[in-house]
Every structure is written in C-alpha cells, then in structure tokens.
Design an enzyme around this catalytic site. Sequence first.
Site, PDB file in Angstrom:
ATOM      1  N   CYS A   1      -3.516   3.918   9.614  1.00  0.00           N
ATOM      2  CA  CYS A   1      -2.235   3.386  10.100  1.00  0.00           C
ATOM      3  C   CYS A   1      -1.628   4.261  11.194  1.00  0.00           C
ATOM      4  CB  CYS A   1      -1.241   3.259   8.946  1.00  0.00           C
ATOM      5  SG  CYS A   1      -1.850   2.221   7.613  1.00  0.00           S
TER       6      CYS A   1
ATOM      7  N   CYS B   1       0.839  -1.201   0.000  1.00  0.00           N
ATOM      8  CA  CYS B   1       0.000   0.000   0.000  1.00  0.00           C
ATOM      9  C   CYS B   1       0.875   1.252   0.000  1.00  0.00           C
ATOM     10  CB  CYS B   1      -0.932  -0.032   1.206  1.00  0.00           C
ATOM     11  SG  CYS B   1      -2.166   1.273   1.222  1.00  0.00           S
ATOM     12  N   CYS B   2       1.909   1.276   0.856  1.00  0.00           N
ATOM     13  CA  CYS B   2       2.810   2.434   0.890  1.00  0.00           C
ATOM     14  C   CYS B   2       3.584   2.574  -0.417  1.00  0.00           C
ATOM     15  CB  CYS B   2       3.803   2.320   2.048  1.00  0.00           C
ATOM     16  SG  CYS B   2       3.158   2.768   3.663  1.00  0.00           S
TER      17      CYS B   2
ATOM     18  N   CYS C   1       7.550   4.079   5.897  1.00  0.00           N
ATOM     19  CA  CYS C   1       6.708   3.827   4.726  1.00  0.00           C
ATOM     20  C   CYS C   1       7.522   3.368   3.522  1.00  0.00           C
ATOM     21  CB  CYS C   1       5.919   5.071   4.370  1.00  0.00           C
ATOM     22  SG  CYS C   1       6.948   6.478   3.907  1.00  0.00           S
TER      23      CYS C   1
ATOM     24  N   CYS D   1      -1.203   8.374   7.582  1.00  0.00           N
ATOM     25  CA  CYS D   1      -2.537   8.030   7.087  1.00  0.00           C
ATOM     26  C   CYS D   1      -3.428   7.569   8.245  1.00  0.00           C
ATOM     27  CB  CYS D   1      -2.430   6.898   6.071  1.00  0.00           C
ATOM     28  SG  CYS D   1      -1.574   7.341   4.558  1.00  0.00           S
TER      29      CYS D   1
HETATM   30  S1  SF4 Z   1       0.437   4.616   5.667  1.00  0.00           S
HETATM   31 FE1  SF4 Z   1      -1.161   3.016   5.561  1.00  0.00          FE
HETATM   32  S2  SF4 Z   1      -2.841   3.832   4.285  1.00  0.00           S
HETATM   33 FE2  SF4 Z   1      -1.014   5.156   4.013  1.00  0.00          FE
HETATM   34  S3  SF4 Z   1      -0.063   4.382   2.173  1.00  0.00           S
HETATM   35 FE3  SF4 Z   1       0.945   3.342   3.905  1.00  0.00          FE
HETATM   36  S4  SF4 Z   1      -0.214   1.432   4.302  1.00  0.00           S
HETATM   37 FE4  SF4 Z   1      -1.438   2.756   2.911  1.00  0.00          FE
END
Ligand code: SF4
Length: 234
Positions: free
Chosen positions: A207, A121-122, A230, A204
């Site tokens: 998280c 996701c990151c 991240c 985010c």
């Molecule tokens: S901090 Fe969490 S929601 Fe944001 S990009 Fe990374 S995994 Fe995704």
Amino acid sequence: MTTAPHTAEDLRVLAEQAGRDLEEASALDVLRWAADTFGPRFCVTSSMEDAVVAHLASRALPGVDVVFLDTGYHFPETIGTRDAVAAVMDVNVITIGPRQSVAEQDAQYGPKLHDRDPDLCCALRKVAPLEEGLRGYDAWATGLRRDESPTRANTPVVAWDAKRQKVKIAPIARWTQDDVEAYVAEHGVLTNPLLMDGYASVGCAPCTRRVLEGEDARAGRWAGLGKTECGIHL
Ligand code: SF4
C-alpha cells in the site's frame, strides 16, 4: 514521577489542560511533561519511518517503551530500522502484531485483502492490535505532523483520545519536514533507508509507493484507493 494509573476522567482533564498549556512548547518539553506525568504508563508508537520521536522521548524518559506494529506486510527496510533502533537507542522496543498471520487472513478472507478492502485489512492488522498494545498505558505519543497532509493539518499537540480513553500526544505536530531533517542531522537519528529512495511516508509494502514531484508526503499511501489514513488516527 507519577506512575499510578489515572482514572479516565483524570486523564481527560489532564489532556485538555495540557492541550492548552503545551501548544507552543518544544517537542522535548512536551515529552518531559509526559514522562513526569505518566512515567512507565507512557509509550511512543513508531512506524519506523524514522526514529525522531523515539529519540526525543528517550531523552525525556530513558528506556521508554516504543511500540511497533508489525502488520506482516512491512518492507524489509522497516524491520531493519526497528532492529537498529532496538540495538542502538535507549528505548524498549515492543513489537505487537495482528491475531492472524497473513496466511491465516488469506485463508479466511481471500488473498490480497489490502487491494479489495483496505479498511478491513487495516482494521484487522493495525487498528485492533494497537488497541490491545496500548492497553497498559495512560498516554501515547505519535509522530503525526500538521504539514504531512490536509487530513493532519489540525493535529493537536496534546488531546484526549476518547476512543481509547487515553492521552494522545503529537510532540512534533508543529514541525516541518525541514525541522525533522535538521533534528536527524544534528542527532544522527536512524531513518528508514526507503526515505532516501523516493518514499516520503513508509507504510505496508503493498500500500505504499514512491511520491511524485509536488505530491504531499502521504500521497504514496493507498494511492488510487481513496484512502488516506489507516484508522489509527481517525
Ligand atoms: S496498510 Fe495495506 S497491507 Fe497494511 S494493514 Fe492497511 S491495507 Fe493491510
């Protein structure tokens, strides 16, 4: 002021020399060096946790580009802080984002990828967009500090970012939390309201949680997931 693009080799040499010369320099002097050396090919990245580095950079280079990465998962307070920074500070806020909306990502990977594979996701929502967003710059500054977490304890003030072939600058690397708070108070710098609500580091929403007594500032990020960064700063 130098504005022409540098070669990667020029940048590497500059970074290594400045890393030695500027280790003990004040944050403002580090940013003045960046402004003089790179001009508009220098930017600040900001998570909008606070606007300390953006404020310092605007003193060194009025109108400096401040790159904000909108992952689509931010707290409303973070978006509000960005808008306030753009409205009241002498900076040029540039918002960049991932290729896919959250809905598009959910459709391809399934919902809540952040819970199942936060690294992916990151990578999709932070690391890749930042690579694109930094393309027009030779040097970028961040708000990394050595006292934030063990993983950041050796953050250099100026270093060669070999992965991106750019100069990476952490002008407040040597600052403590007290230094940050003193600067905010002295200059009336904008901060994210969540910092007054138990959050010590703001990322985010899915998280990020509030920190507990005695935890380090980044303990509320990806809590329980065995993840501390991240990927932008690795
Ligand atoms: S901090 Fe969490 S929601 Fe944001 S990009 Fe990374 S995994 Fe995704």
